[in-house]
Motif scaffolding. Structure first.
Motif, PDB file in Angstrom:
ATOM      1  N   VAL A 149       0.838  -1.203   0.000  1.00  0.00           N
ATOM      2  CA  VAL A 149       0.000   0.000   0.000  1.00  0.00           C
ATOM      3  C   VAL A 149       0.872   1.251   0.000  1.00  0.00           C
ATOM      4  N   GLU A 150       1.917   1.260   0.816  1.00  0.00           N
ATOM      5  CA  GLU A 150       2.832   2.411   0.855  1.00  0.00           C
ATOM      6  C   GLU A 150       3.504   2.619  -0.498  1.00  0.00           C
ATOM      7  N   ASP A 151       3.826   1.534  -1.173  1.00  0.00           N
ATOM      8  CA  ASP A 151       4.428   1.632  -2.496  1.00  0.00           C
ATOM      9  C   ASP A 151       3.439   2.212  -3.496  1.00  0.00           C
ATOM     10  N   ALA A 152       2.186   1.803  -3.385  1.00  0.00           N
ATOM     11  CA  ALA A 152       1.169   2.259  -4.333  1.00  0.00           C
ATOM     12  C   ALA A 152       0.866   3.747  -4.192  1.00  0.00           C
ATOM     13  N   ILE A 153       0.775   4.226  -2.950  1.00  0.00           N
ATOM     14  CA  ILE A 153       0.345   5.615  -2.748  1.00  0.00           C
ATOM     15  C   ILE A 153       1.506   6.553  -2.416  1.00  0.00           C
ATOM     16  N   GLY A 154       2.722   6.019  -2.353  1.00  0.00           N
ATOM     17  CA  GLY A 154       3.904   6.863  -2.211  1.00  0.00           C
ATOM     18  C   GLY A 154       4.196   7.316  -0.802  1.00  0.00           C
ATOM     19  N   ILE A 155       4.242   6.404   0.148  1.00  0.00           N
ATOM     20  CA  ILE A 155       4.541   6.734   1.544  1.00  0.00           C
ATOM     21  C   ILE A 155       5.932   6.238   1.905  1.00  0.00           C
ATOM     22  N   GLN A 156       6.720   7.081   2.563  1.00  0.00           N
ATOM     23  CA  GLN A 156       8.012   6.697   3.126  1.00  0.00           C
ATOM     24  C   GLN A 156       7.881   6.729   4.640  1.00  0.00           C
ATOM     25  N   VAL A 157       8.109   5.601   5.311  1.00  0.00           N
ATOM     26  CA  VAL A 157       7.919   5.567   6.761  1.00  0.00           C
ATOM     27  C   VAL A 157       9.110   6.223   7.459  1.00  0.00           C
ATOM     28  N   PRO A 158       8.926   6.747   8.674  1.00  0.00           N
ATOM     29  CA  PRO A 158      10.026   7.367   9.425  1.00  0.00           C
ATOM     30  C   PRO A 158      11.108   6.351   9.779  1.00  0.00           C
ATOM     31  N   PRO A 159      12.336   6.800  10.010  1.00  0.00           N
ATOM     32  CA  PRO A 159      13.440   5.881  10.327  1.00  0.00           C
ATOM     33  C   PRO A 159      13.168   4.977  11.524  1.00  0.00           C
ATOM     34  N   ALA A 160      12.551   5.515  12.571  1.00  0.00           N
ATOM     35  CA  ALA A 160      12.283   4.691  13.754  1.00  0.00           C
ATOM     36  C   ALA A 160      11.328   3.550  13.426  1.00  0.00           C
ATOM     37  N   ALA A 161      10.321   3.834  12.599  1.00  0.00           N
ATOM     38  CA  ALA A 161       9.374   2.787  12.202  1.00  0.00           C
ATOM     39  C   ALA A 161      10.074   1.709  11.390  1.00  0.00           C
ATOM     40  N   GLU A 162      10.966   2.118  10.507  1.00  0.00           N
ATOM     41  CA  GLU A 162      11.717   1.145   9.708  1.00  0.00           C
ATOM     42  C   GLU A 162      12.585   0.258  10.596  1.00  0.00           C
ATOM     43  N   LEU A 163      13.216   0.837  11.601  1.00  0.00           N
ATOM     44  CA  LEU A 163      14.048   0.062  12.513  1.00  0.00           C
ATOM     45  C   LEU A 163      13.211  -0.907  13.345  1.00  0.00           C
ATOM     46  N   ILE A 164      12.056  -0.459  13.808  1.00  0.00           N
ATOM     47  CA  ILE A 164      11.175  -1.336  14.580  1.00  0.00           C
ATOM     48  C   ILE A 164      10.713  -2.513  13.720  1.00  0.00           C
ATOM     49  N   ARG A 165      10.338  -2.223  12.486  1.00  0.00           N
ATOM     50  CA  ARG A 165       9.942  -3.299  11.572  1.00  0.00           C
ATOM     51  C   ARG A 165      11.092  -4.294  11.370  1.00  0.00           C
ATOM     52  N   ASN A 166      12.290  -3.775  11.207  1.00  0.00           N
ATOM     53  CA  ASN A 166      13.441  -4.664  11.009  1.00  0.00           C
ATOM     54  C   ASN A 166      13.716  -5.524  12.240  1.00  0.00           C
ATOM     55  N   ILE A 167      13.588  -4.934  13.415  1.00  0.00           N
ATOM     56  CA  ILE A 167      13.792  -5.706  14.647  1.00  0.00           C
ATOM     57  C   ILE A 167      12.767  -6.834  14.731  1.00  0.00           C
ATOM     58  N   MET A 168      11.502  -6.498  14.472  1.00  0.00           N
ATOM     59  CA  MET A 168      10.451  -7.512  14.526  1.00  0.00           C
ATOM     60  C   MET A 168      10.677  -8.599  13.478  1.00  0.00           C
ATOM     61  N   HIS A 169      11.160  -8.198  12.316  1.00  0.00           N
ATOM     62  CA  HIS A 169      11.433  -9.155  11.254  1.00  0.00           C
ATOM     63  C   HIS A 169      12.574 -10.099  11.652  1.00  0.00           C
ATOM     64  N   CYS A 170      13.631  -9.554  12.215  1.00  0.00           N
ATOM     65  CA  CYS A 170      14.746 -10.395  12.663  1.00  0.00           C
ATOM     66  C   CYS A 170      14.297 -11.377  13.738  1.00  0.00           C
ATOM     67  N   VAL A 171      13.476 -10.902  14.666  1.00  0.00           N
ATOM     68  CA  VAL A 171      12.945 -11.775  15.715  1.00  0.00           C
ATOM     69  C   VAL A 171      12.119 -12.898  15.102  1.00  0.00           C
ATOM     70  N   GLN A 172      11.282 -12.554  14.130  1.00  0.00           N
ATOM     71  CA  GLN A 172      10.465 -13.568  13.469  1.00  0.00           C
ATOM     72  C   GLN A 172      11.341 -14.638  12.826  1.00  0.00           C
ATOM     73  N   ASN A 173      12.394 -14.218  12.117  1.00  0.00           N
ATOM     74  CA  ASN A 173      13.257 -15.182  11.435  1.00  0.00           C
ATOM     75  C   ASN A 173      13.990 -16.079  12.432  1.00  0.00           C
TER      76      ASN A 173
END
Length: 578
Positions: free
Chosen positions: A79-103
């Motif tokens: 959705v962000e790609d479709a409508i052109g949204i760039q998330v803030p750096p902190a949100a990107e880091l939180i997503r990455n942390i959660m992703h690493c935990v999931q893996n």
């Protein structure tokens, strides 16, 4: 079928998520042909049509209770790609942390609870000498739970299970099969760590609860993350909660480094014959992930994007999920679907993909699949006409071939410990080893992202959401996007088409769709089917060898197919009501 040929049916394949059926032809003790069938109806794309795109993640995440967070991530990214949204750096880091935990959590669960019992003979552990098990444990790791008394107590518990005739979680396996090769002492070590991993894995997911409110199915948000950062606020992600996250990430790194990875290196040498079994396809695809400078900045990804063809580690080819002409397409030649107008021939790029159910198979229960016709609820993805394998092995190979320094060093370290060439990676054993190598990387990267998040908070940037373009009134009349993610099981992508602020079309192509799909019109096998060719089978009534290779992919058929209907063709509205 000749007298020397037998058809083996494994249905359902257990210790996976979802419903998978494998049929294999065995001749002279080896598999000569194989078929993989998803036996649940697919239909999530139908449910999403007409809904608010910002709500899609909540539906997609519930495709599976195991692959939980990654579908939400792929969805919000689309959705962000479709409508052109760039998330803030902190949100990107939180997503990455959660992703690493999931893996990391997923890989540990897979190794011990879904795959280890293909290599570890639990009943054999009853014959082990606890003192020798302790010596082995202390020789490979400094993990504190390694005393003779610890293993003796565990052995007594296991003996009680066996004598009572109630093996519980260890029941209904092929104990005593000649394909098991570990000494009794190593088997006891494996059982001990199986039980420890059960306790550990429920703790690490608390990271998801801190940032996403719960697990499974943590909350996400188009435009960022639905949490606030404030060190002094009781109801925000404060200093206490961040300290918990740091503690859990450090514990995850220790468990991987001192338990999972040493066990992997200790078990692998007994099964080096499996370094030449189960290789299957020679093509590997990775979308890349863990961005450090924005979702669309592929060069910043920790996992690099690319394709390897014919096991050529001297070249990484570019892959573009947006390429509608020569890129990714889904075919249905052997799948229980039809395209508009009743057509079958030819594929569809997911942006113009369709999910029209058309069951034409035998009514369950049936003896065999009708493999000369349609035989699966999975579609058949292809990249430029090629069948591709996805997963941790693909990520490690793309990183290795692309001279991604952290990945290449980690792979070379593992190969050095095993005293084996890179060619062993193209196998069932290599697939299992790649998952352990990746778990080490993700455990390390999770801590790196956490340190970066702390630094960002100290610098005063605590933004976790952007309002830019959140209002549908600012969207174009029509737009489309794709959200990719490297899920634990491999390359995941969600394609969305938005029209008049509603979902016009939505298609998921998940890792197990790539790996478990049926043949295409050219007769090309996908990863599961190809990997079984040539596999030795000692006893067709105990097909442990089939399970070993299929489990090495960590199947998740719940992601690939979503609804169940036991019977013949049903209309779309009936599926949705049920």
């Amino acid at each position: 079928m000749s007298a020397a040929t037998n058809r083996i049916v494994v249905d359902p394949v257990t210790r996976i998520e979802g419903h998978l059926r494998i049929e294999a032809e065995v001749k002279d003790g080896k598999i000569v042909d194989a078929w993989s069938a998803g036996t649940m109806v697919r239909g999530l794309e139908i449910i999403l049509k007409g809904r608010d795109p910002r709500d899609a993640w909540a539906f997609c995440e519930r495709v599976c209770g195991v692959c939980t967070t990654v579908h939400a991530l792929a969805s919000v990214r689309s959705v962000e790609d479709a409508i052109g949204i760039q998330v803030p750096p902190a949100a990107e880091l939180i997503r990455n942390i959660m992703h690493c935990v999931q893996n990391v959590q997923d890989h540990v669960i897979h190794f011990y609870h879904l795959h280890a019992l293909d290599w570890v003979d639990v009943v054999s552990a009853l014959k082990a000498d606890p003192k020798e098990t302790s010596r082995v444990a202390q020789s490979i790791s400094r993990w504190p739970k390694s005393s003779p008394g610890y293993f003796a107590d565990l052995q007594k518990r296991l003996t009680g299970f066996v004598q009572s005739g109630q093996l519980g979680i260890f029941a209904n396996a092929y104990w005593g099969h000649p394909a098991f090769k570990l000494p009794a002492e190593v088997n006891l070590l494996g059982v001990a760590h199986y039980l420890e991993a059960l306790e550990w894995q429920k703790e690490i997911v608390k990271v998801h609860a801190v940032f996403g409110g719960k697990n499974p199915h943590p909350n996400y948000l188009v435009g960022g993350m639905p949490c606030s950062l404030n060190l002094e606020e009781p109801n925000a992600i404060n200093a206490e909660r961040l300290a918990l996250v740091g503690k859990l990430l450090n514990e995850a790194r220790d468990f991987v480094e001192q338990v999972y990875y040493p066990d992997l290196l200790a078990i692998a040498p007994y099964y080096l014959d499996w370094a030449s079994i189960g290789g299957g396809l020679k093509n590997y695809l990775c979308y890349g992930d863990l961005p450090t400078a924005g979702f669309n900045q592929h060069d910043s990804y920790k996992f690099k994007r690319g394709v390897i063809l014919d096991r050529n580690l001297n070249e990484v080819l570019p892959v573009d999920p947006r390429d509608t002409q020569t890129g990714i397409e889904e075919l249905i030649d052997n799948s229980w679907y039809e395209y508009q107008g009743g057509g079958v021939t030819g594929g569809r790029h997911p942006w113009v993909g369709e999910t029209n159910l058309k069951y034409t198979g035998p009514k369950p229960p049936y003896e065999h699949l009708e493999v000369d016709k349609k035989y699966s609820w999975l579609k058949t993805p292809r990249w430029k006409g090629h069948a591709m394998e996805v997963g941790p092995l693909s990520r490690m190979l793309v990183g290795f071939a692309g001279n991604n320094t952290p990945i290449k060093e980690a792979v070379l370290e593992a190969l050095g410990a095993l005293k084996a060439p890179a060619s062993v990676l193209f196998s069932t054993l290599g697939r299992t080893a790649a998952r352990g190598i990746e778990a080490r990387l993700c455990a390390k990267w999770g801590l790196e992202f956490f340190d970066s998040l702390l630094a960002l908070i100290k610098a005063g940037d605590t933004r976790t959401f952007t309002k830019a373009r959140w209002d549908p009134a600012t969207w174009p009349a029509e737009c489309k996007g794709v959200g990719t993610c490297e899920a634990p099981r491999g390359a995941l992508a969600h394609w969305i088409v938005i029209k008049d602020r509603k979902i016009e079309n939505y298609q998921l192509v998940v890792p197990s769709t790539w790996n478990a799909s049926p043949r295409d019109a050219k007769g090309q096998r996908s990863a599961y089917e190809a990997s079984l060719i040539g596999t030795p089978v000692h006893d067709p009534k105990q097909p442990l060898e089939i399970i070993r290779t299929i489990h090495s992919f960590d199947p998740c058929l719940a992601c690939a197919v979503h609804l169940y209907e036991n019977g013949a063709e049903v209309a779309h509205h009936e599926l949705l009501v049920r």
